[in-house]
Design an enzyme around this catalytic site. Structure first.
Site, short mmCIF file in Angstrom:
data_model
loop_
_atom_site.label_atom_id
_atom_site.label_comp_id
_atom_site.label_asym_id
_atom_site.label_seq_id
_atom_site.Cartn_x
_atom_site.Cartn_y
_atom_site.Cartn_z
N ARG A 74 -41.45 9.34 -0.81
CA ARG A 74 -41.03 10.33 -1.79
C ARG A 74 -42.27 10.86 -2.50
O ARG A 74 -43.03 10.09 -3.09
CB ARG A 74 -40.07 9.71 -2.81
N HIS A 118 -41.93 17.36 -10.82
CA HIS A 118 -42.22 16.07 -11.43
C HIS A 118 -43.19 16.30 -12.59
O HIS A 118 -44.33 15.85 -12.57
CB HIS A 118 -42.79 15.10 -10.40
N GLU A 163 -36.49 12.95 -13.58
CA GLU A 163 -36.40 12.46 -14.95
C GLU A 163 -36.42 13.59 -15.98
O GLU A 163 -37.34 13.66 -16.82
CB GLU A 163 -37.52 11.44 -15.22
N ASN A 288 -33.88 6.06 -11.24
CA ASN A 288 -35.16 5.45 -11.58
C ASN A 288 -34.91 4.38 -12.63
O ASN A 288 -34.44 4.70 -13.73
CB ASN A 288 -36.14 6.49 -12.12
N TYR A 290 -36.44 0.87 -14.66
CA TYR A 290 -37.55 -0.02 -14.97
C TYR A 290 -37.14 -1.16 -15.91
O TYR A 290 -37.65 -2.26 -15.79
CB TYR A 290 -38.69 0.78 -15.63
N GLU A 348 -37.16 5.24 -7.98
CA GLU A 348 -38.32 4.59 -8.58
C GLU A 348 -37.90 3.23 -9.10
O GLU A 348 -36.85 3.10 -9.73
CB GLU A 348 -38.90 5.39 -9.75
#
Length: 472
Positions: A74, A118, A163, A288, A290, A348
């Site tokens: 990606r 992005h 995002e 994504n 985290y 991600e």
């Protein structure tokens, strides 16, 4: 239960963070070049002018991907390389770079997943209002057509925006990211225009014959620290502001109820026609993930008036993010329950832990990152067993890179980059991930071997000694 036979294993990057050569071959400047050139914006006043020099080292980087066994990659296209002014004349040499990249990936048997935006908006479009200008929805659609006309014969999966919450919150509300505004009232408009842009770019790509079009959102489970009504209410506000603000309009055609409270008098209200257009059938969502956030009420922390609290006895990354893998499984189940059976990709997932600037002894042990990958991949497997349609996983990130305003001070890569020599060295996490890919996840059955404290200490001492010798 193993991962599905057609599960896609990849890694991810973004243009500004790795490419360097920002103005090469006729490219136009981006908001991130402006941001980095403003003293005090970036840690150490670094820039992305060199980054990982991927623009010049792309063939060897693709060969590295193949060596790691990646099935997919990606990447994002730098809008200003293709359209230096954001609209109008196409810059052929800039588009040629991505043409060569896609060809190289194909030759290596690696599937491309292309992200159009992005965070690196052309500076010329920022001069015209950027995401505060409603016309940007059509600008993104036109850009999407240009890129698809060149690459659409080889790229089947497209992501319109990465995002959008970070663009809104970091770029316009809090100002820690480009373009660096700190104007609360701009947030709602920046969010709305990104949603319109996603809808129009999706329509443009489909009209061009694109295979699959998706949206990548960063999601962070919000958990109330206590059962006090004010903490529960703060958690709901934080959830609406970060997790529901983009998914609710796309799937349900409405904004979440808590947003007017978050934005207060700056919430403008939006036309039903806009929301009808924004409600778009999406082929997949990129998730994504985290960390999670444990929340307490805090009126002194706008705009949500909610603050995260640190959890004792839990590990944290160098970004200050709690490591809590079970939340990923819960998050994916929540997305399915709230938004239906749209296929998901983990676009991600990764961690920043300390790695030495230079490689010592030819190896880069990163046991915390190995453990992070292991536990989060197990969480993905658990979600699949729970009935969530997860189609693939992209580790963030392939390379240590320019971590936006943090510069090169935070390392997320499974491949170490020496930012003085630009030499690439796969870390232990890369070797672990290669085994996972080669076994289609079966290697996760064995817990990763975490080095002993003595081994970690010995490695750190060797690193320090080597750096001392280099300084001498």
């Amino acid at each position: 239960m193993p991962f599905p036979d057609d599960f896609l294993w990849g890694a991810a990057t973004s243009a500004f963070q790795i490419e360097g050569s920002p103005l090469a071959d006729g490219a136009g400047p981006s908001i991130w070049q402006r941001f980095a050139d403003t003293p005090g914006r970036m840690v150490g006043n670094e820039t992305g002018d060199v980054a990982c020099d991927h623009y010049n080292r792309m063939p060897s980087d693709v060969a590295l991907m193949a060596d790691l066994g990646l099935q997919a990659y990606r990447f994002s296209v730098a809008w200003g390389r293709v359209l230096p002014d954001g609209t109008g004349t196409v810059n052929g040499p800039g588009l040629d770079f991505y043409d060569r990249l896609v060809d190289r990936l194909g030759q290596a048997g690696i599937e491309p997943m292309l992200t159009l935006y992005h965070w690196d908006l052309p500076a010329a479009l920022d001069d015209r209002g950027g995401w505060l200008n409603r016309d940007i929805a059509d600008w993104l659609a036109d850009y999407a057509r240009v890129v698809h006309q060149r690459l659409g014969d080889r790229v089947t999966r497209w992501i319109t925006l990465n995002e959008p919450w970070v663009t809104m919150d970091g770029g316009y509300v809090r100002g820690g990211l480009a373009p660096g505004h700190r104007v609360h009232r701009e947030g709602a408009m920046a969010a709305h225009h990104q949603l319109l842009a996603h809808a129009r770019a999706t329509a443009a790509l489909r009209a061009e014959g694109a295979g699959q079009v998706g949206l990548a959102v960063n999601l962070e489970p919000k958990v109330a620290a206590t059962d006090k009504p004010e903490d529960v209410a703060a958690t709901a506000r934080a959830d609406a502001y970060m997790n529901r603000i983009f998914l609710d309009p796309v799937v349900h055609g409405r904004y979440p109820e808590g947003l007017p409270e978050v934005f207060g008098a700056s919430w403008p209200g939006f036309a039903d026609a806009d929301l009808d257009e924004i409600q778009t059938d999406t082929d997949f969502f990129g998730v994504n993930y985290y960390t999670r956030a444990v929340i307490v009420d805090d009126p002194a922390d706008p705009p949500e008036e909610a603050r995260r609290v640190r959890q004792t006895r839990h590990p944290y990354t160098e970004m200050g993010w709690e490591v809590y893998a079970p939340a990923l499984r819960d998050l994916l189940v929540w997305v399915k329950d709230e938004y239906g059976d749209t296929p998901l990709f983990i676009t991600e997932n990764g961690s920043a832990f300390y790695d030495p600037p230079q490689v010592v002894g030819g190896e880069v042990p990163d046991p915390m990152r190995v453990a992070y990958l292991h536990d989060h991949l197990l969480a993905v497997e658990d979600a699949i067993e729970a009935g969530v349609d997860v189609r693939g996983y992209f580790a963030w990130s392939l390379l240590d890179n320019v971590e936006w305003a943090q510069g090169t001070s935070k390392r997320f890569g499974i491949v170490h980059v020496d930012f003085e020599t630009l030499e690439r060295t796969p870390k232990h996490s890369a070797a672990f991930y290669r085994e996972v890919i080669g076994s289609n996840g079966a290697a996760l059955g064995d817990a990763p071997r975490i080095p002993t404290t003595d081994e970690v200490t010995a490695t750190a001492r060797r690193s320090a000694a080597s750096l001392q010798e280099g300084a001498g």
